[in-house]
Design a protein around this motif. Sequence first.
Motif, PDB file in Angstrom:
ATOM      1  N   VAL A 119       0.838  -1.204   0.000  1.00 14.20           N
ATOM      2  CA  VAL A 119       0.000   0.000   0.000  1.00 14.20           C
ATOM      3  C   VAL A 119       0.870   1.250   0.000  1.00 14.20           C
ATOM      4  CG1 VAL A 119      -1.862  -1.185   1.215  1.00 14.20           C
ATOM      5  CG2 VAL A 119      -0.147   0.061   2.532  1.00 14.20           C
ATOM      6  N   ASP A 120       0.295   2.322  -0.551  1.00 14.15           N
ATOM      7  CA  ASP A 120       0.949   3.639  -0.486  1.00 14.15           C
ATOM      8  C   ASP A 120       0.834   4.203   0.923  1.00 14.15           C
ATOM      9  OD1 ASP A 120       1.869   3.993  -3.130  1.00 14.15           O
ATOM     10  OD2 ASP A 120      -0.172   4.431  -3.812  1.00 14.15           O
ATOM     11  N   VAL A 145       3.671  -3.543   8.484  1.00 14.24           N
ATOM     12  CA  VAL A 145       2.915  -3.588   9.733  1.00 14.24           C
ATOM     13  C   VAL A 145       2.132  -4.894   9.742  1.00 14.24           C
ATOM     14  CG1 VAL A 145       2.749  -1.094  10.009  1.00 14.24           C
ATOM     15  CG2 VAL A 145       0.977  -2.304   8.730  1.00 14.24           C
ATOM     16  N   LEU A 146       1.932  -5.447  10.921  1.00 15.08           N
ATOM     17  CA  LEU A 146       1.297  -6.748  11.075  1.00 15.08           C
ATOM     18  C   LEU A 146      -0.004  -6.614  11.860  1.00 15.08           C
ATOM     19  CD1 LEU A 146       4.439  -8.780  12.258  1.00 15.08           C
ATOM     20  CD2 LEU A 146       3.738  -8.302   9.909  1.00 15.08           C
ATOM     21  N   THR A 147      -0.909  -7.532  11.639  1.00 16.92           N
ATOM     22  CA  THR A 147      -2.048  -7.639  12.542  1.00 16.92           C
ATOM     23  C   THR A 147      -1.583  -8.311  13.830  1.00 16.92           C
ATOM     24  OG1 THR A 147      -2.690  -9.814  11.690  1.00 16.92           O
ATOM     25  CG2 THR A 147      -3.632  -7.874  10.593  1.00 16.92           C
ATOM     26  N   ASP A 191      -3.351  -9.967   6.549  1.00 21.36           N
ATOM     27  CA  ASP A 191      -2.531 -10.349   7.697  1.00 21.36           C
ATOM     28  C   ASP A 191      -1.341  -9.422   7.848  1.00 21.36           C
ATOM     29  OD1 ASP A 191      -4.061 -12.745   8.200  1.00 21.36           O
ATOM     30  OD2 ASP A 191      -3.069 -13.619   6.456  1.00 21.36           O
ATOM     31  N   LEU A 192      -1.003  -8.729   6.755  1.00 21.23           N
ATOM     32  CA  LEU A 192       0.221  -7.931   6.737  1.00 21.23           C
ATOM     33  C   LEU A 192       0.081  -6.847   5.678  1.00 21.23           C
ATOM     34  CD1 LEU A 192       3.825  -9.389   6.606  1.00 21.23           C
ATOM     35  CD2 LEU A 192       3.026  -7.964   4.738  1.00 21.23           C
ATOM     36  N   LEU A 193       0.546  -5.643   5.983  1.00 17.28           N
ATOM     37  CA  LEU A 193       0.598  -4.540   5.023  1.00 17.28           C
ATOM     38  C   LEU A 193       2.051  -4.093   4.881  1.00 17.28           C
ATOM     39  CD1 LEU A 193      -2.425  -2.338   6.226  1.00 17.28           C
ATOM     40  CD2 LEU A 193      -2.372  -3.862   4.236  1.00 17.28           C
ATOM     41  N   LEU A 194       2.524  -3.988   3.649  1.00 12.49           N
ATOM     42  CA  LEU A 194       3.899  -3.531   3.433  1.00 12.49           C
ATOM     43  C   LEU A 194       3.891  -2.307   2.538  1.00 12.49           C
ATOM     44  CD1 LEU A 194       5.158  -4.498   0.366  1.00 12.49           C
ATOM     45  CD2 LEU A 194       4.725  -6.694   1.420  1.00 12.49           C
TER      46      LEU A 194
END
Length: 789
Positions: A119-120, A145-147, A191-194
């Motif tokens: 994601v931006d 970022v992680l859940t 589950d994860l955003l980078l």
Amino acid sequence: MLRNYLTITLRNLWKHKLFSAINIFGLASGMMVCLLAIIHIKGAFDYDNFHPNRHRVYRVLTDVATNEHGVVAHASSPMPLAGALQQDYAFVEQTARVVRVYGEFAEGHKRFNLLSWAVDPGFFTIFSGFQLAQGQAAAEPRTVVLTRETAEKFFGTANPIGRVLQHDELGPLTVTGVLADNPTHSHLKFDLLLSLKTPGNPAYRHLFEDWRQYAVGYTYVMLKPGTMEKALSDALSAINKQTIQGLQFTREKGYSFRTQALTNVSPGLEELAMSTYERQIGGLLVEIGVGLLTLLLAAFNYINLTLARSLSRAREVGIRKVSGALRWQLMGQFMAESVVLSLLALGLAYVMLQFVKPMPFVQQWLIGGVQWDETLWIVFILFSIVTGVLAGIVPARVLSGFQPAQVLRSQTGLRVLRGISLRKSLIVAQFAISMIALIFLLTMGRQQHYMATADYGFRRESVLNIPLNGIPYQRLTHELSQLSGVERVSATSDLFGSFGDSQVFRRQRATSDSMMAFTFAVDHQFVPNMNLSLLAGQNMPVPAADTAGRFVLINEEAVNAFHLGSAREAVGQSLWLNDSTELQIAGVLKDFRFTSFAWSIKPLVLRYQPAQFRYLNVGVAKGAGEAVLADAKAVLKKLTPYEPFTGQWYDDFLYQRHNHREDLDFLSLLTGLALSIACLGLLGMVTYTTETRTKEVGIRKVMGADITQIVALLSWDFVKLLLIASAIALPLGALAGMAFLINFAYHVSIGIETLGVCFLVMLLLGGLTIGWRTYRAASANPVKSLRAE
């Protein structure tokens, strides 16, 4: 007047306890199913309502005009669009692109295939409801970022901030934050955003600059306060006119953009290609349809039993009309009774709901994550009142319409087509619907059992699957091979029975004759260990050199798909992977089922790739299972002392994967409710009929009739109804079962083993219901029967 209505209603309910209990239970059963559907529908409308700026956020959709003169709506859009909107239009406050990321993430020996998105930085401004429990957003390259659940998977209770995850393609990624739990569901699950700034594969970077690539990811736009949606729509039209000129499309004529407000994403009112995880309106309509159908059966009972007691109520109507009561007053009385009954059923339905709520299917698919508030209770009560009104309106109109002179002579017969009574028609409808549901349920259960226990064509007995979890496969293979009772140990990237991976292969490097094939990474022990049959060629060579990975095994379907001739002719020929890797066919395997039963057998390629190995298959000698399992646990405990043992027998893996007990349990509940409603309605009808024929039974017994003759006499009319219902339900149930089975390439048949069993179950339940009540009436003392009025 209302107090008088309530008093008379309670007296009537208490006077006819059996009929009241049947009606309350039946309505409660139907209401409980409807309440589940209402909760789920409310949850669908609650999606993303925790984002403070949701009323200013829009997703850009792409309507693609195909060469076949059709239009396909996509939830995705070209990646350069976000930059154009942000740069050229002042009313745009923020934009964000969201792109799905595939592959495994690892930390030490732990590896997980996670649902992840790139994601931006603007994503965390637009979707500010995704709050951070600790740390900061992933705004810089190579940050994630992680859940909370994902952080616990990797790091347990340790602080994850600053720790590093590894991705095969993206490299090291530093954890900068942990997200708090969402109060409600979102159409974006992860589950994860980078960070989208993270450098990726250069071969794919052009996709983010090409306006023709509209299926790469999603574009979200947040407008400045006070900006109308039309301004964004006009901007999209202008951009579309500027960019689409000069573009060369191959499979489509072009495309156009339109907006979709975040508040309108769920439930989805149209089917979108590349859709996310929002609820679809079609599925919600099916759910409420199932609930209303169950409630309709209960309403049939209410109408049925109320009309069955029409004789006694009709006399009441006649007397009240002679005394001066108006029709609307009588209708009000009967409607009040129905509404009170419905409210009592609502209380019982809520109690039943508490027993159903813990079911895994209900939590996962229906009510999990839905916020309960006063709005939900208001909807429940209004739904209950409406149900009471609709269920009571037919009996109220019929009973209040009787003429005093007619009803006081007891001429109250109700007839519909060709003399079949309305009450009997309703009983036939109830049992027909219940039997169709039973046939469908049994068909689904048999199909799941078939998939869980069928012969796949590979060895599934006495094979223990052990995840490597980062342990070098050679070391664990050596340790397990030394155990007594172990026949062979082989390695694989995935387990047969799951979907595996798929890649594009070509016959020639420079040609366009590409074909998709499933790929599994295996070693040379895999074929003999899994009892696979070689039709031609030889097994994969022992990996003594780097060239071992060039040799592959394919199945018969791959030989046909790539037009390689016969199995013998295919041996020694080449396939090209990714236009750069030449693979030589070492052998051809006999076809077997290695993936879902929903598909026919697909092309398969087995290749030696040690870096892809994720499981060991331990072949165990007959009778040595318990000993090998205990020894394998000891070996894993020594190598990974702080990790639980996650090995599983292949039989158990296939059974759990295909035998969805949670789904069957919930469907069994619905079918059981439908059957119980039908049987209770039948019980009420038989009870009323035997009560009205009490004197006749007494006279027949005095004249010499035995109990068997009387039971047969009283039962035959109702047995005929069951036979009629079966005649209707059997073909319709078979059609419903086939509509389900058509989704599978390999499936069971619907024959006597399904239809016959359902027919016998229906006949048995109906027969017991009828027989129990008629036997009690037939065995009564004739002296008491003749005295009855």
